[in-house]
Design an enzyme around this catalytic site. Structure first.
Site, PDB file in Angstrom:
ATOM      1  N   SER A  95       0.803  -1.225   0.000  1.00 26.05           N
ATOM      2  CA  SER A  95       0.000   0.000   0.000  1.00 26.05           C
ATOM      3  C   SER A  95       0.839   1.278   0.000  1.00 26.05           C
ATOM      4  O   SER A  95       0.428   2.260  -0.650  1.00 26.05           O
ATOM      5  CB  SER A  95      -0.978  -0.014   1.177  1.00 26.05           C
ATOM      6  N   GLU A 113       5.730   1.524  10.985  1.00 27.79           N
ATOM      7  CA  GLU A 113       6.025   0.088  10.932  1.00 27.79           C
ATOM      8  C   GLU A 113       6.947  -0.244  12.097  1.00 27.79           C
ATOM      9  O   GLU A 113       8.050   0.289  12.194  1.00 27.79           O
ATOM     10  CB  GLU A 113       6.683  -0.299   9.601  1.00 27.79           C
ATOM     11  N   GLY A 137       1.818   1.672  15.504  1.00 27.71           N
ATOM     12  CA  GLY A 137       1.041   2.426  14.541  1.00 27.71           C
ATOM     13  C   GLY A 137      -0.098   3.211  15.142  1.00 27.71           C
ATOM     14  O   GLY A 137      -0.329   4.374  14.782  1.00 27.71           O
ATOM     15  N   ASP A 157      -4.453  -1.279   8.938  1.00 28.55           N
ATOM     16  CA  ASP A 157      -4.285  -2.642   8.412  1.00 28.55           C
ATOM     17  C   ASP A 157      -3.385  -3.468   9.336  1.00 28.55           C
ATOM     18  O   ASP A 157      -2.300  -3.884   8.953  1.00 28.55           O
ATOM     19  CB  ASP A 157      -3.679  -2.542   6.997  1.00 28.55           C
TER      20      ASP A 157
END
Length: 256
Positions: A95, A113, A137, A157
């Site tokens: 993404s 991350e 995150g 996500d």
């Protein structure tokens, strides 16, 4: 979770669902010239090799991107073409690279991350095209919000490796909307036999999200039955994102 490695699942049917929808959404959000802040809570490594051992082990890419020929005239097809022109025909964009291919010079990309190896690979893949943080995150996005520019999109996500992540994701999105009410939020979630995503949907309920749940053929040990997306604070007409996504998957995704 620090054990999760997305390389085993890159390019699979669930990735197509997420990435085509993200590309369609970004194409619509960038029609107006106003700058956009794009953020991700769990960015991964951004660039994947579909010729590598991870993709071969699960066969998910063969069942996903291997079944379609993305049209370069579509936003997702444009992103695929741009990444493969730079990195070769076996490359697949996560993404962050889908976003970079579609965003403009005035837009800002901020990525989170926590996994050390994934973070290092993410920094290499993005170069100077993004701000990359090695931080949790959810905590990091909340700490940095509201950003400048105030108009923006957040992709949520997580790995969902533990069942508590579903309810935690919903709590995060509710907190995010309080801090950054202008944001559009796209949440991806897996459909598994335990049906744990129900806690996420229930937790997002007060925000009235647009949702799309697609059934897929399980191809891996996770028993993945489907892929889900929820759009929170979506501008008017954004339901077309899901219709365009299904039209580009050539039957790989079907109604759940």
């Amino acid at each position: 979770m620090l054990s999760y490695q997305h390389a085993y699942h890159a390019g699979g049917p669930a990735d197509l669902h997420k990435h085509i929808a993200l590309a369609e959404l970004l194409a619509r959000l960038t029609v107006k010239p106003r700058a956009l802040s794009y953020m991700e809570t769990h960015a991964g490594r951004a660039l994947y090799d579909l010729g590598g051992p991870e993709a071969a082990k699960t066969g998910e890419a063969a069942a996903g991107i291997g079944q379609i020929a993305p049209d370069p005239a579509t936003p997702f097809g444009h992103a695929i073409a741009a990444v493969r022109a730079e990195h070769g025909p076996a490359a697949y964009p996560g993404s962050p690279l889908v976003a970079r291919a579609l965003l403009r010079p005035q837009d800002r990309i901020t990525l989170m991350e926590l996994h050390p190896a994934e973070h290092a690979a993410l920094r290499d893949a993005m170069g100077t095209g993004a701000t990359v943080h090695r931080r949790d995150g959810f905590d990091a996005v909340l700490a940095l919000c509201p950003p400048t520019p105030r108009r923006g999109l957040v992709l949520v996500d997580p790995s969902y490796e533990v069942k508590e992540e579903y309810a935690a994701t919903a709590r995060f999105v509710r907190a995010l909307m309080l801090r950054w009410p202008e944001a559009v939020v796209m949440v991806w979630f897996p459909i598994l036999p335990a049906w744990r995503h129900a806690a996420l949907i229930e937790g997002l309920g007060p925000l009235s999200p647009l949702t799309d749940i697609a059934a897929i053929t399980p191809r891996d040990a996770r028993g993945l039955q489907g892929s889900g997306l929820a759009l929170v604070n979506a501008p008017h007409g954004m339901a077309a994102v899901f219709r365009a996504t299904r039209a580009q998957t050539d039957g790989i995704l079907r109604d759940a």
